[in-house]
Scaffold this active site. Structure first.
Site, PDB file in Angstrom:
ATOM      1  N   ASP A 187       0.821  -1.213   0.000  1.00 19.29           N
ATOM      2  CA  ASP A 187       0.000   0.000   0.000  1.00 19.29           C
ATOM      3  C   ASP A 187       0.862   1.274   0.000  1.00 19.29           C
ATOM      4  O   ASP A 187       1.996   1.258   0.459  1.00 19.29           O
ATOM      5  CB  ASP A 187      -0.907  -0.027   1.240  1.00 19.29           C
ATOM      6  CG  ASP A 187      -2.116   0.878   1.092  1.00 19.29           C
ATOM      7  OD1 ASP A 187      -2.386   1.346  -0.026  1.00 19.29           O
ATOM      8  OD2 ASP A 187      -2.797   1.119   2.111  1.00 19.29           O
ATOM      9  N   ARG A 238      -1.048   9.711  -9.805  1.00 20.25           N
ATOM     10  CA  ARG A 238      -1.030   8.471  -9.008  1.00 20.25           C
ATOM     11  C   ARG A 238      -0.378   7.311  -9.762  1.00 20.25           C
ATOM     12  O   ARG A 238       0.309   6.475  -9.177  1.00 20.25           O
ATOM     13  CB  ARG A 238      -2.467   8.075  -8.653  1.00 20.25           C
ATOM     14  CG  ARG A 238      -3.106   8.908  -7.568  1.00 20.25           C
ATOM     15  CD  ARG A 238      -4.544   8.443  -7.340  1.00 20.25           C
ATOM     16  NE  ARG A 238      -4.593   7.040  -6.986  1.00 20.25           N
ATOM     17  CZ  ARG A 238      -4.442   6.572  -5.740  1.00 20.25           C
ATOM     18  NH1 ARG A 238      -4.261   7.420  -4.752  1.00 20.25           N
ATOM     19  NH2 ARG A 238      -4.497   5.293  -5.486  1.00 20.25           N
ATOM     20  N   ASN A 264     -11.085  -2.566  -5.176  1.00 22.25           N
ATOM     21  CA  ASN A 264     -10.360  -1.573  -5.977  1.00 22.25           C
ATOM     22  C   ASN A 264     -11.083  -1.203  -7.280  1.00 22.25           C
ATOM     23  O   ASN A 264     -10.719  -0.243  -7.950  1.00 22.25           O
ATOM     24  CB  ASN A 264      -8.915  -2.032  -6.273  1.00 22.25           C
ATOM     25  CG  ASN A 264      -8.020  -2.004  -5.046  1.00 22.25           C
ATOM     26  OD1 ASN A 264      -7.140  -2.836  -4.892  1.00 22.25           O
ATOM     27  ND2 ASN A 264      -8.235  -1.038  -4.151  1.00 22.25           N
TER      28      ASN A 264
HETATM   29  C1  IPE Z   1      -5.307  -2.715  -0.081  1.00 21.13           C
HETATM   30  O1  IPE Z   1      -5.063  -1.385  -0.250  1.00 21.13           O
HETATM   31  C2  IPE Z   1      -5.343  -3.412  -1.410  1.00 21.13           C
HETATM   32  C3  IPE Z   1      -4.060  -3.578  -2.083  1.00 21.13           C
HETATM   33  C4  IPE Z   1      -2.902  -3.191  -1.636  1.00 21.13           C
HETATM   34  C5  IPE Z   1      -4.125  -4.246  -3.340  1.00 21.13           C
HETATM   35  P1  IPE Z   1      -6.245  -0.313  -0.380  1.00 21.13           P
HETATM   36  O2  IPE Z   1      -5.573   0.989  -0.562  1.00 21.13           O
HETATM   37  O3  IPE Z   1      -7.189  -0.735  -1.423  1.00 21.13           O
HETATM   38  O4  IPE Z   1      -6.954  -0.424   1.033  1.00 21.13           O
HETATM   39  P2  IPE Z   1      -7.773   0.679   1.848  1.00 21.13           P
HETATM   40  O5  IPE Z   1      -8.774   1.284   0.904  1.00 21.13           O
HETATM   41  O6  IPE Z   1      -6.785   1.686   2.331  1.00 21.13           O
HETATM   42  O7  IPE Z   1      -8.388  -0.081   2.983  1.00 21.13           O
HETATM   43  C1  IPE Z   2      -1.996   0.083  -3.315  1.00 24.37           C
HETATM   44  O1  IPE Z   2      -1.620   1.428  -3.415  1.00 24.37           O
HETATM   45  C2  IPE Z   2      -2.108  -0.546  -4.683  1.00 24.37           C
HETATM   46  C3  IPE Z   2      -3.464  -0.831  -5.126  1.00 24.37           C
HETATM   47  C4  IPE Z   2      -4.515  -0.830  -4.375  1.00 24.37           C
HETATM   48  C5  IPE Z   2      -3.646  -1.143  -6.530  1.00 24.37           C
HETATM   49  P1  IPE Z   2      -2.698   2.569  -3.362  1.00 24.37           P
HETATM   50  O2  IPE Z   2      -3.057   2.958  -4.755  1.00 24.37           O
HETATM   51  O3  IPE Z   2      -3.840   2.162  -2.524  1.00 24.37           O
HETATM   52  O4  IPE Z   2      -1.925   3.767  -2.675  1.00 24.37           O
HETATM   53  P2  IPE Z   2      -2.531   4.809  -1.651  1.00 24.37           P
HETATM   54  O5  IPE Z   2      -3.077   4.050  -0.501  1.00 24.37           O
HETATM   55  O6  IPE Z   2      -3.607   5.575  -2.386  1.00 24.37           O
HETATM   56  O7  IPE Z   2      -1.392   5.680  -1.268  1.00 24.37           O
HETATM   57 MG    MG Z   3      -4.178   2.334  -0.521  1.00 26.86          MG
END
Ligand code: IPE
Ligand code: IPE
Ligand code: MG
Length: 238
Positions: free
Chosen positions: A23, A36, A71
């Protein structure tokens, strides 16, 4: 560091299965006023380094939480680029994965993805299916609750009326694999986000504030060193 190095040499206390919630890609980009998607690109570089590190540490199974069932709530343009990056990664890295004798498995429901992604991912799994090295699980369109519902449905279809823990485990995407010993989450969030709800019953949890694109081999080592200091009691007494 030395502690881990010693253990890497004699293979003691190295977690068999490490699962990572990768994450913080978006925040990494935001901090730099970048789109992003550049965070995802940088995140893929970390993925490559961490796979190599897992291989060199002698870890048997590495699971990377890559795309969750939730997602899909993200903007479709972002999902599209993310899938393109994933496809590129799988295609470009396949030879290397094979050279490392890495065996790829997908955890999750691929059917929701575009045909082109499914073909490349399935090809990569097939190509590496006989490999005997690191087992690399990529969780794609994965949700812990969805995985359990799928398992219950399959058990019903098989006429199983009295499931045991072993039977439930055998109907999960991780069938035949041991549960994660160590669960790492980057970016400091203290939640599971629907990941491995069944499998992490006794996993040791390690959260770092480092954002995934900044996570290094050394950070990975530190997580393992921390793991090696834990007392795992599994409900018993040591
Ligand atoms: C968890 O991260 C999913 C992955 C890393 C693939 P998210 O960014 O989706 O989780 P939340 O929304 O912070 O709980
Ligand atoms: C996790 O990184 C990867 C996926 C969920 C695909 P994020 O895209 O959730 O990164 P943050 O949490 O917005 O920083
Ligand atoms: Mg995230």
């Amino acid at each position: 560091m030395q502690f881990l190095m010693n253990n890497v040499e004699n293979n003691k206390s190295i977690p068999t299965h490490v699962a990572i919630i990768m994450d913080g890609n978006g925040r990494w980009a935001k901090k730099r006023s970048l789109p992003r998607i550049l965070g995802y690109k940088q995140g893929i570089k970390t993925v490559k380094k961490i796979i190599e590190a897992a291989n060199s540490f002698g870890i048997e199974i590495l699971t990377l939480y890559t795309f969750s069932t939730d997602n899909w709530k993200r903007p479709s343009t972002e999902i599209k680029v993310l899938l393109t990056l994933l496809r590129e990664f799988i295609k470009k890295e396949l030879i290397k994965l094979n050279n490392y004798k890495i065996k790829l498995r997908i955890l999750g429901d691929l059917s929701k993805f575009p045909k082109s992604v499914i073909i490349d991912v399935e090809n990569a799994c097939k190509t590496t299916s006989k490999n005997t090295g690191l087992k690399l699980n990529i969780a794609l369109n994965y949700g812990g609750r969805q995985e359990l519902l799928r398992a219950f449905e399959k058990m019903l279809a098989y006429g199983i009326k009295k499931p045991t823990e072993e039977i439930v485990s055998s109907f999960l995407y991780t069938a035949g694999q041991s549960d994660p010993d160590l669960l790492i989450r980057t970016s400091g969030e203290l939640r599971l986000s629907n990941f491995f709800l069944w499998q992490i019953a006794y996993s040791e949890i390690y959260v770092t504030s480092k954002l995934w694109p900044d996570f290094t081999k050394c950070d990975f080592k530190n997580a393992i060193i921390d793991f090696q200091k834990r007392e795992r009691r599994f409900g018993g007494i040591l």
